[in-house]
Design an enzyme around this catalytic site. Structure first.
Site, PDB file in Angstrom:
ATOM      1  N   HIS A 320       0.856  -1.186   0.000  1.00  0.00           N
ATOM      2  CA  HIS A 320       0.000   0.000   0.000  1.00  0.00           C
ATOM      3  C   HIS A 320       0.892   1.236   0.000  1.00  0.00           C
ATOM      4  O   HIS A 320       1.835   1.329   0.792  1.00  0.00           O
ATOM      5  CB  HIS A 320      -0.900  -0.001   1.236  1.00  0.00           C
ATOM      6  CG  HIS A 320      -2.044   0.945   1.137  1.00  0.00           C
ATOM      7  ND1 HIS A 320      -1.881   2.315   1.192  1.00  0.00           N
ATOM      8  CD2 HIS A 320      -3.378   0.729   0.973  1.00  0.00           C
ATOM      9  CE1 HIS A 320      -3.068   2.889   1.076  1.00  0.00           C
ATOM     10  NE2 HIS A 320      -3.989   1.962   0.947  1.00  0.00           N
ATOM     11  N   ARG A 340      -6.509  10.182  -0.018  1.00  0.00           N
ATOM     12  CA  ARG A 340      -6.144  10.726  -1.334  1.00  0.00           C
ATOM     13  C   ARG A 340      -7.368  10.948  -2.214  1.00  0.00           C
ATOM     14  O   ARG A 340      -7.399  11.879  -3.011  1.00  0.00           O
ATOM     15  CB  ARG A 340      -5.139   9.799  -2.018  1.00  0.00           C
ATOM     16  CG  ARG A 340      -3.740   9.884  -1.405  1.00  0.00           C
ATOM     17  CD  ARG A 340      -2.769   8.910  -2.035  1.00  0.00           C
ATOM     18  NE  ARG A 340      -2.983   7.553  -1.554  1.00  0.00           N
ATOM     19  CZ  ARG A 340      -3.083   6.489  -2.326  1.00  0.00           C
ATOM     20  NH1 ARG A 340      -3.010   6.605  -3.644  1.00  0.00           N
ATOM     21  NH2 ARG A 340      -3.254   5.287  -1.802  1.00  0.00           N
TER      22      ARG A 340
END
Length: 534
Positions: A320, A340
């Site tokens: 990740h 994000r």
């Protein structure tokens, strides 16, 4: 409270100074060629020295990481035991190994088919990667979307290596999975009129991410756990499966169990078996930190492989892109992709945004590694280095209060150390997150070993060689339910013959013939963090 270094303070000032200029900026996506280049040069899956060839089993000649090879070719824990298989401690229709989202979904659906079901889990029901998932679950259930578009997004994200029948099942059953969870009581984010809120994820062309703030996995696991208990399904916790049992016809027929506290050995006889043991992050491949729960040690892959099942893409892992790089107390902890998707940008030590924040996870992780290793634009941290995730942009874009409303877990996780992500950026670096590969299954959830089913992160092929955000919580529901339905029906026609562990002895002979003599107990069960003497 966390104390920034002088270098970090100076770099943070540059991030603040460039924030207004970056606000609303369109960071271009990479071309296909650029993606291939950054992956080949910087993604950990491409480091050839981290792999070795397997010398035995269905995947003989295939490559896996050293840490996994040691366990796949390790010594079975039952070899030195005298185990009586004639008088099992448990005798059930469906044995589910693993107590996360996939195992719970399987148990619920098998129970719906009238099966006598038992879950065995080495920690507690719900102690799983499911409960740690944050960002959301994908489903194409809006007017501008479709399972076909979802299919194409996931196919491209998986580098076109997804097993077609598995991916088709994943996306076509996704809307129903959302409704099933909603009906069980999962508290999805909704508008005032009841419409579900959906957002983008990395690699998605439509807003199809359904979430429960940033507690999505925890909320789903809470609901599934309640349903298991409400149905009275037997749960044997703090107990590990240390070997699969077959019958004399070579069909899966149960498991040898070990109580994690007393070390008592138990035998479970079953007409069908479902492996739902989750991931492998606690093997810390290549020395990476991990976002995984304590029990994620690849047990299902080891047990299934030794029983004769085949692995698919076992060499591929997902790192990740945004694991916490500071403070050291939460090093490797997941910083959800939802941060994000809400507008936070990845920027280097000079405050320059260097990658579109919603590229696929492997491309984003590789870009961060490149920024630190090749371009020397990372920021030194206690445990290594990292880049900034500029979280204050979220409220500049979406308005004050967005962070507390949409990602409260992130706010609290960093707030414990005096870091207010509404006002300060956070330091991140890739963390070992997901096992893309696993046991090979057909659309019915069964391996090449008769009556042995697999669901969840222990499955290989659903996501190809890279998974998109939100498709993991989806696959534990779709394939967990599928395994339970199939196993629950199949058990009605199964007659278990005499139980045997002969396949374990045969595998050990294969190892000896290949010149492998290992004393490593396999499966590992739990990570070893004990301090070693110098």
């Amino acid at each position: 409270m966390y104390q920034y270094t002088e270098e970090q303070i100076l770099s943070m000032k540059k991030v603040e100074e460039t924030r207004n200029a970056r606000f609303g900026a369109n960071i271009p996506r990479m071309s296909a060629e650029q993606k291939d280049e950054v992956l080949a040069s910087f993604h950990p899956d491409y480091i050839t020295g981290a792999y070795e060839e397997l010398k035995v089993g269905k995947n003989k000649g295939g490559k896996v990481l050293h840490e996994l090879a040691d366990l796949l070719q390790g010594r079975s824990r039952v070899l030195d035991m005298d185990i009586d298989l004639t008088n099992p401690d448990y005798d059930v229709d469906v044995l589910v190994i693993g107590g996360g989202g996939a195992g719970s979904s399987a148990a619920i659906e098998a129970h719906n088919r009238g099966a006598n079901v038992m879950i065995v889990t080495k920690l507690r029901l719900g102690d799983a990667n499911t409960a740690m998932a944050e960002g959301g679950i994908q489903a194409a259930d809006k007017e501008n979307d479709s399972p076909a578009i979802h299919y194409l997004d996931a196919l491209g994200g998986g580098h076109f290596k997804n097993k077609p029948e598995l991916l088709y099942k994943l996306v076509s059953e996704a809307p129903e999975a959302i409704q099933w969870l909603n009906g069980l009581g999962v508290m999805f984010d909704k508008e005032a009129d009841g419409t579900m809120v959906t957002t983008h994820g990395g690699g998605t062309s439509r807003k199809r991410m359904h979430a429960c703030r940033d507690y999505s996995g925890s909320e789903i696991m809470r609901t599934l756990r309640d349903e298991v208990f409400n149905r009275g399904i037997t749960v044997v916790d703090f107990t590990s499966a240390i070997e699969l049992i077959k019958d004399v016809e070579g069909k899966a027929a149960g498991a040898v169990l070990m109580n994690m506290e007393t070390k008592e050995i138990l035998v479970a006889r079953a007409k069908t078996v479902v492996i739902a043991t989750g991931g492998a992050g606690r093997l810390h491949y290549q020395g990476f930190p991990t976002s995984n729960h304590y029990g994620a040690t690849a047990d299902g892959l080891v047990l299934g492989y030794r029983a004769g099942a085949k692995l698919l893409y076992p060499e591929t892992l997902q790192y990740h892109p945004t694991g916490a790089a500071e403070p050291t107390q939460i090093y490797g902890a997941l910083v959800t992709e939802k941060v994000r998707s809400l507008g936070a940008q990845l920027v280097n030590k000079d405050g320059v945004a260097f990658v579109n924040p919603l590229e696929t996870r492997d491309v984003t992780a590789s870009s961060i590694i490149r920024e630190c290793k090749e371009r020397k634009n990372g920021i030194q941290t206690t445990d290594g280095e990292g880049v900034w995730l500029d979280t204050p942009l979220i409220e500049m874009i979406n308005g004050e209060g967005t962070i507390e409303k949409r990602i409260p877990a992130m706010l609290r996780m960093f707030g414990k150390y005096g870091i207010d992500i509404r006002k300060e950026p956070i330091l991140v670096y890739p963390t070992l997150h997901y096992q893309n590969g696993g046991l090979d299954i057909g659309a019915n959830g069964m391996t090449c070993v008769e009556n042995l089913y697999v669901a969840g992160e222990a499955v290989g092929g659903i996501h190809g060689t890279n998974r998109l955000m939100g498709n993991s919580l989806l696959d534990i529901i779709v394939f967990g339910r599928n395994a339970g339905q199939q196993a629950g029906e199949k058990c009605k026609s199964v007659e278990v013959k005499e139980l045997t562990l002969e396949h374990v002895k045969e595998f050990e002979k294969e190892l000896q013939d290949a010149g492998i003599s290992s004393e490593m107990p396999s499966p590992r069960l739990l990570p070893d963090y004990a301090r070693k003497a110098n």
